[in-house]
Every structure is written in structure tokens, then in C-alpha cells.
Motif scaffolding. Structure first.
Motif, PDB file in Angstrom:
ATOM      1  N   GLY A   1       0.575  -1.170  -0.060  1.00  0.00           N
ATOM      2  CA  GLY A   1      -0.029   0.053  -0.141  1.00  0.00           C
ATOM      3  C   GLY A   1       0.742   1.167   0.073  1.00  0.00           C
ATOM      4  O   GLY A   1       0.590   2.386  -0.785  1.00  0.00           O
ATOM      5  N   ALA A   2       1.821   1.065   0.826  1.00  0.00           N
ATOM      6  CA  ALA A   2       2.853   2.583   0.841  1.00  0.00           C
ATOM      7  C   ALA A   2       3.406   2.495  -0.494  1.00  0.00           C
ATOM      8  O   ALA A   2       3.568   3.915  -1.036  1.00  0.00           O
ATOM      9  N   LEU A   3       3.643   1.780  -1.409  1.00  0.00           N
ATOM     10  CA  LEU A   3       4.268   1.790  -2.620  1.00  0.00           C
ATOM     11  C   LEU A   3       3.005   2.171  -3.781  1.00  0.00           C
ATOM     12  O   LEU A   3       3.472   2.755  -4.417  1.00  0.00           O
ATOM     13  N   ARG A   4       2.029   1.909  -3.442  1.00  0.00           N
ATOM     14  CA  ARG A   4       0.938   1.878  -4.353  1.00  0.00           C
ATOM     15  C   ARG A   4       0.192   3.156  -4.299  1.00  0.00           C
ATOM     16  O   ARG A   4      -0.850   3.825  -4.991  1.00  0.00           O
ATOM     17  N   GLY A   5       0.082   3.847  -2.886  1.00  0.00           N
ATOM     18  CA  GLY A   5      -0.509   4.759  -2.557  1.00  0.00           C
ATOM     19  C   GLY A   5      -1.951   4.587  -2.293  1.00  0.00           C
ATOM     20  O   GLY A   5      -2.670   5.512  -2.443  1.00  0.00           O
ATOM     21  N   CYS A   6      -2.301   3.400  -1.904  1.00  0.00           N
ATOM     22  CA  CYS A   6      -3.720   3.278  -1.596  1.00  0.00           C
ATOM     23  C   CYS A   6      -3.844   2.012  -0.402  1.00  0.00           C
ATOM     24  O   CYS A   6      -2.664   1.224  -0.224  1.00  0.00           O
ATOM     25  N   ASP A   7      -4.739   1.661   0.003  1.00  0.00           N
ATOM     26  CA  ASP A   7      -4.941   0.519   0.937  1.00  0.00           C
ATOM     27  C   ASP A   7      -5.517  -0.763  -0.005  1.00  0.00           C
ATOM     28  O   ASP A   7      -6.568  -0.595  -0.750  1.00  0.00           O
ATOM     29  N   PRO A   8      -4.587  -1.469  -0.474  1.00  0.00           N
ATOM     30  CA  PRO A   8      -4.858  -2.696  -1.157  1.00  0.00           C
ATOM     31  C   PRO A   8      -5.868  -3.577  -0.893  1.00  0.00           C
ATOM     32  O   PRO A   8      -6.628  -4.401  -1.686  1.00  0.00           O
ATOM     33  N   MET A   9      -6.204  -3.609   0.611  1.00  0.00           N
ATOM     34  CA  MET A   9      -7.344  -4.289   0.852  1.00  0.00           C
ATOM     35  C   MET A   9      -8.797  -3.961   0.465  1.00  0.00           C
ATOM     36  O   MET A   9      -9.736  -4.636   0.477  1.00  0.00           O
ATOM     37  N   GLN A  10      -8.768  -2.738   0.113  1.00  0.00           N
ATOM     38  CA  GLN A  10     -10.029  -2.092  -0.748  1.00  0.00           C
ATOM     39  C   GLN A  10     -10.077  -1.896  -2.146  1.00  0.00           C
ATOM     40  O   GLN A  10     -10.914  -1.567  -2.616  1.00  0.00           O
ATOM     41  N   HIS A  11      -9.029  -2.540  -2.743  1.00  0.00           N
ATOM     42  CA  HIS A  11      -8.983  -2.485  -4.256  1.00  0.00           C
ATOM     43  C   HIS A  11      -8.554  -3.897  -4.628  1.00  0.00           C
ATOM     44  O   HIS A  11      -7.388  -4.402  -4.504  1.00  0.00           O
ATOM     45  N   PRO A  12      -9.384  -4.611  -5.356  1.00  0.00           N
ATOM     46  CA  PRO A  12      -9.092  -5.945  -5.715  1.00  0.00           C
ATOM     47  C   PRO A  12      -7.905  -6.092  -6.620  1.00  0.00           C
ATOM     48  O   PRO A  12      -6.860  -7.224  -6.442  1.00  0.00           O
ATOM     49  N   GLN A  13      -7.621  -5.206  -7.365  1.00  0.00           N
ATOM     50  CA  GLN A  13      -6.194  -5.391  -8.111  1.00  0.00           C
ATOM     51  C   GLN A  13      -4.906  -5.271  -7.418  1.00  0.00           C
ATOM     52  O   GLN A  13      -3.970  -6.012  -7.391  1.00  0.00           O
ATOM     53  N   GLU A  14      -5.113  -4.319  -6.408  1.00  0.00           N
ATOM     54  CA  GLU A  14      -3.956  -4.009  -5.594  1.00  0.00           C
ATOM     55  C   GLU A  14      -3.901  -5.284  -4.776  1.00  0.00           C
ATOM     56  O   GLU A  14      -2.848  -5.595  -4.312  1.00  0.00           O
ATOM     57  N   ARG A  15      -4.973  -5.743  -4.161  1.00  0.00           N
ATOM     58  CA  ARG A  15      -4.767  -6.973  -3.300  1.00  0.00           C
ATOM     59  C   ARG A  15      -4.115  -8.144  -4.273  1.00  0.00           C
ATOM     60  O   ARG A  15      -3.316  -9.137  -3.460  1.00  0.00           O
ATOM     61  N   ILE A  16      -4.539  -8.298  -5.509  1.00  0.00           N
ATOM     62  CA  ILE A  16      -3.880  -9.233  -6.216  1.00  0.00           C
ATOM     63  C   ILE A  16      -2.240  -9.094  -6.414  1.00  0.00           C
ATOM     64  O   ILE A  16      -1.319  -9.994  -6.180  1.00  0.00           O
ATOM     65  N   LEU A  17      -1.698  -7.623  -6.205  1.00  0.00           N
ATOM     66  CA  LEU A  17      -0.257  -7.581  -6.049  1.00  0.00           C
ATOM     67  C   LEU A  17       0.109  -7.921  -4.877  1.00  0.00           C
ATOM     68  O   LEU A  17       1.453  -8.590  -4.713  1.00  0.00           O
ATOM     69  N   VAL A  18      -0.601  -7.949  -3.593  1.00  0.00           N
ATOM     70  CA  VAL A  18      -0.067  -8.440  -2.116  1.00  0.00           C
ATOM     71  C   VAL A  18       0.261  -9.826  -2.434  1.00  0.00           C
ATOM     72  O   VAL A  18       0.983 -10.591  -2.014  1.00  0.00           O
ATOM     73  N   LEU A  19      -0.874 -10.448  -3.155  1.00  0.00           N
ATOM     74  CA  LEU A  19      -0.866 -12.011  -3.176  1.00  0.00           C
ATOM     75  C   LEU A  19       0.441 -12.381  -4.133  1.00  0.00           C
ATOM     76  O   LEU A  19       0.974 -13.380  -3.827  1.00  0.00           O
ATOM     77  N   ALA A  20       0.512 -11.618  -5.093  1.00  0.00           N
ATOM     78  CA  ALA A  20       1.584 -11.868  -5.936  1.00  0.00           C
ATOM     79  C   ALA A  20       3.106 -11.953  -5.169  1.00  0.00           C
ATOM     80  O   ALA A  20       4.148 -12.718  -5.503  1.00  0.00           O
ATOM     81  N   CYS A  21       3.092 -10.726  -4.357  1.00  0.00           N
ATOM     82  CA  CYS A  21       4.393 -10.804  -3.586  1.00  0.00           C
ATOM     83  C   CYS A  21       4.590 -11.754  -2.614  1.00  0.00           C
ATOM     84  O   CYS A  21       5.602 -12.417  -2.371  1.00  0.00           O
ATOM     85  N   TRP A  22       3.438 -12.147  -1.941  1.00  0.00           N
ATOM     86  CA  TRP A  22       3.491 -13.202  -1.004  1.00  0.00           C
ATOM     87  C   TRP A  22       3.934 -14.536  -1.775  1.00  0.00           C
ATOM     88  O   TRP A  22       4.816 -15.340  -1.055  1.00  0.00           O
ATOM     89  N   THR A  23       3.420 -15.017  -2.889  1.00  0.00           N
ATOM     90  CA  THR A  23       3.403 -16.081  -3.323  1.00  0.00           C
ATOM     91  C   THR A  23       4.894 -16.168  -3.973  1.00  0.00           C
ATOM     92  O   THR A  23       5.732 -17.276  -3.843  1.00  0.00           O
ATOM     93  N   ARG A  24       5.526 -15.024  -4.336  1.00  0.00           N
ATOM     94  CA  ARG A  24       7.058 -15.168  -4.753  1.00  0.00           C
ATOM     95  C   ARG A  24       7.873 -15.327  -3.859  1.00  0.00           C
ATOM     96  O   ARG A  24       8.826 -16.223  -3.929  1.00  0.00           O
ATOM     97  N   ALA A  25       7.926 -14.617  -2.462  1.00  0.00           N
ATOM     98  CA  ALA A  25       8.660 -14.809  -1.567  1.00  0.00           C
ATOM     99  C   ALA A  25       8.440 -16.442  -0.751  1.00  0.00           C
ATOM    100  O   ALA A  25       9.345 -17.005  -0.602  1.00  0.00           O
ATOM    101  N   HIS A  26       7.307 -16.713  -0.688  1.00  0.00           N
ATOM    102  CA  HIS A  26       6.911 -18.142  -0.138  1.00  0.00           C
ATOM    103  C   HIS A  26       7.227 -19.259  -1.228  1.00  0.00           C
ATOM    104  O   HIS A  26       7.974 -20.128  -0.551  1.00  0.00           O
ATOM    105  N   GLY A  27       7.242 -19.016  -2.399  1.00  0.00           N
ATOM    106  CA  GLY A  27       7.414 -20.065  -3.446  1.00  0.00           C
ATOM    107  C   GLY A  27       9.049 -20.311  -3.325  1.00  0.00           C
ATOM    108  O   GLY A  27       9.491 -21.293  -3.265  1.00  0.00           O
ATOM    109  N   LEU A  28       9.753 -19.068  -3.450  1.00  0.00           N
ATOM    110  CA  LEU A  28      11.308 -19.325  -3.187  1.00  0.00           C
ATOM    111  C   LEU A  28      11.682 -19.866  -2.013  1.00  0.00           C
ATOM    112  O   LEU A  28      12.649 -20.708  -2.114  1.00  0.00           O
TER     113      LEU A  28
END
Length: 207
Positions: free
Chosen positions: A142-169
Motif C-alpha cells: 500500500g505504501a508503494l501504490r499509494g492506497c489501501d490494497p485491501m480495498q482494491h481487488p487489483q491491488e490485493r492481487i499484487l499483495v498475493l503476488a508478492c507473497w507467493t513469490r517470496a513463499h515459493g522461493l
């Protein structure tokens, strides 16, 4: 003639914490499948009923250990952020590096948190700790994108993408599919490369 001296009762300043510490040692050595409440009690030097008094059963103790794990995960992400530049992008990369720090330093705990056990119960301390770890990452996005990602579906996808990348690695490293370079600096550079890797087709701009 005096008779045998009865054993002194066991005293412990913080028995609950001692059981958690022993439980973590048991988990590190034997994993979830070999985890034993009785063995945990033996490590602490108390009766086998003592852990049950504080945690109910084996599942209860594992839930408490998982709660500890999620809180430690937050601490690891925050520790990386605390020694990183304040720029939002750098802070986000630091959360991923902290996630990897946690996984590689707490492999048994990592497996406990994200294994095949049932999801945390609604309203439980474990659920709150798990949500806290997720929201910590979401806050960095959210700090990077300037919004609350939990309130925006597309931004929430970015959170999940970041999580899965770190987790998968982390999971692939722990499973032995990825070898880490020698040296702390080299390892950190590798983490960063993996977290930043761009798969946009050549000649295409980012959306």
C-alpha cells in the motif's frame, strides 16, 4: 533414622513459556508428524499433564507455536525494513527478504505455519497473528501504490503476488530444489534478484 527425603515439587517461573520453548525444540527436531506432548513435558521436567493444562492437547500447543511463528515472521520482516532505506519500493523488497530470513532460520516453524493443518479458527489468537503477518506485507504494498490494497481487488492481487513469490522461493530452497550462493552478501543479492525478476515479454512495457 530419617526416612527417604521426598522429591521437591518442581517450580518454574514461567511454565507456559518453558513449554513453548520446549515445544519449539521438539518441533525443530522431529517435525509436526513426530511431535509429542509427552516428550515436550519431559524436556521441561514436568508431568505429562502440565502441557495439557496450559494448551489442552497437542493441537492446542501446535496452534500456540504457530502463533509464535507468525509473530516472529512479522519481526523478521520488520527487522529487514528497519535497516533498509525508507523508500517504499526498498521497504517492500525488505519484507520479502525478511520473509526469506524467517523461513531459512525457522524451517520447522515455516512448515508448521503453512503445512496441511486446518486453517486457524475464527477469532483465535492464531488467526489474528496470521492476519497480522499478511497485513504487514499489504501495508508495504500500500505504501508503494499509494492506497489501501485491501480495498482494491487489483491491488490485493499484487499483495498475493508478492507473497507467493517470496513463499515459493522459500519453499523451493527448503525443499532442496534451489541452492543458495555462499556468503551473506551473495545470498542477499540472489534474494533481491529473485524478488525483482521481471517476466514481461521482451519489447512490452509494464501495464
Amino acid at each position: 533414622m530419617r526416612g527417604p527425603v521426598p522429591p521437591k515439587p518442581y517450580h518454574h517461573g514461567d511454565l507456559r513459556r518453558a513449554i513453548l520453548d520446549a515445544g519449539e525444540a521438539e518441533l525443530s527436531e522431529k517435525g509436526v508428524i513426530g511431535f509429542s506432548l509427552r516428550h515436550v513435558a519431559t524436556r521441561v521436567g514436568v508431568s505429562h499433564t502440565a502441557p495439557a493444562h496450559h494448551f489442552g492437547d497437542t493441537a492446542g500447543l501446535l496452534d500456540a507455536l504457530a502463533e509464535r511463528g507468525f509473530l516472529r515472521l512479522i519481526d523478521c520482516m520488520q527487522a529487514r525494513q528497519d535497516r533498509t532505506a525508507e523508500a517504499p519500493y526498498e521497504q517492500l523488497i525488505a519484507t520479502g527478504q525478511g520473509y526469506l530470513d524467517f523461513a531459512l532460520s525457522n524451517s520447522a516453524m515455516f512448515r508448521l505455519l503453512f503445512g496441511s493443518r486446518e486453517p486457524p479458527k475464527d477469532g483465535s489468537d492464531l488467526q489474528a497473528a496470521a492476519l497480522g503477518a499478511f497485513l504487514h506485507l499489504a501495508k508495504a504494498v500500500g505504501a508503494l501504490r499509494g492506497c489501501d490494497p485491501m480495498q482494491h481487488p487489483q491491488e490485493r492481487i499484487l499483495v498475493l503476488a508478492c507473497w507467493t513469490r517470496a513463499h515459493g522461493l522459500a519453499d523451493l530452497i527448503l525443499s532442496g530444489y534451489i541452492d543458495l550462493p555462499d556468503g551473506e552478501q551473495e545470498r542477499d543479492a540472489f534474494f533481491r534478484q529473485m524478488l525483482e525478476a521481471d517476466v514481461t515479454p521482451a519489447g512490452m512495457a509494464h501495464p
